[in-house]
Motif scaffolding. Structure first.
Motif, PDB file in Angstrom:
ATOM      1  N   SER A   1       5.566  11.744   2.139  1.00 15.43           N
ATOM      2  CA  SER A   1       4.005  11.696   2.309  1.00 15.43           C
ATOM      3  C   SER A   1       2.954  10.061   1.737  1.00 15.43           C
ATOM      4  O   SER A   1       3.729  10.166   0.746  1.00 15.43           O
ATOM      5  CB  SER A   1       3.263  12.368   2.270  1.00 15.43           C
ATOM      6  N   TYR A   2       2.187   9.876   1.880  1.00 10.79           N
ATOM      7  CA  TYR A   2       1.345   8.545   1.581  1.00 10.79           C
ATOM      8  C   TYR A   2       0.546   9.253  -0.226  1.00 10.79           C
ATOM      9  O   TYR A   2       0.305   8.333  -0.992  1.00 10.79           O
ATOM     10  CB  TYR A   2       0.777   7.532   2.097  1.00 10.79           C
TER      11      TYR A   2
ATOM     12  N   ARG B   1       1.060  -0.893  -0.172  1.00 10.76           N
ATOM     13  CA  ARG B   1       0.125  -0.120  -0.264  1.00 10.76           C
ATOM     14  C   ARG B   1       0.770   1.601   0.090  1.00 10.76           C
ATOM     15  O   ARG B   1       1.924   1.072   0.556  1.00 10.76           O
ATOM     16  CB  ARG B   1      -0.964  -0.363   1.191  1.00 10.76           C
ATOM     17  N   ALA B   2       0.192   2.428  -0.253  1.00 13.75           N
ATOM     18  CA  ALA B   2       1.418   3.324  -0.247  1.00 13.75           C
ATOM     19  C   ALA B   2       2.094   4.113   0.958  1.00 13.75           C
ATOM     20  O   ALA B   2       2.805   4.228   0.982  1.00 13.75           O
ATOM     21  CB  ALA B   2       0.382   4.709  -0.779  1.00 13.75           C
ATOM     22  N   ASN B   3       0.863   4.285   1.588  1.00 15.19           N
ATOM     23  CA  ASN B   3       1.331   3.916   3.726  1.00 15.19           C
ATOM     24  C   ASN B   3       2.689   3.190   3.367  1.00 15.19           C
ATOM     25  O   ASN B   3       3.545   3.864   4.292  1.00 15.19           O
ATOM     26  CB  ASN B   3       0.484   4.034   3.750  1.00 15.19           C
TER      27      ASN B   3
ATOM     28  N   SER C   1       5.446   4.917   2.217  1.00 15.18           N
ATOM     29  CA  SER C   1       6.420   6.386   2.260  1.00 15.18           C
ATOM     30  C   SER C   1       6.747   6.123   3.505  1.00 15.18           C
ATOM     31  O   SER C   1       7.473   6.777   3.351  1.00 15.18           O
ATOM     32  CB  SER C   1       3.562   7.622   2.566  1.00 15.18           C
TER      33      SER C   1
END
Length: 72
Positions: A32-33, A21-23, A26
């Motif tokens: 930042s996500y 996932r982007a988070n 990140s």
């Protein structure tokens, strides 16, 4: 030519070798996500990242094309 953050995203996806996932990305690259989400969309449009949906989450994976160009 890719920007530094885009290369960092591909490096993480290549190293981790799993959908992320982007988070998650990140945290590993200290960005930042939201930025990661935008850049993974750009990378998808270029054919370097594949996005998949599972339940309410989107996951990013590196494509074989990106592996061949940047990591072989």
């Amino acid at each position: 030519m890719l920007e530094e953050v885009e290369l960092e995203i591909l490096q993480v996806l290549n190293h981790e070798d799993k959908p992320m996932r982007a988070n998650q990305i990140s945290i590993l690259i200290d960005r930042s996500y939201q930025l990661v989400g935008r850049r993974t969309s750009k990378l998808r449009d270029m054919g370097y990242v594949e996005k998949t949906q599972e339940a309410n989450a989107r996951y990013n994976s590196i494509t074989e094309l990106a592996k061949e160009i940047y990591f072989s």
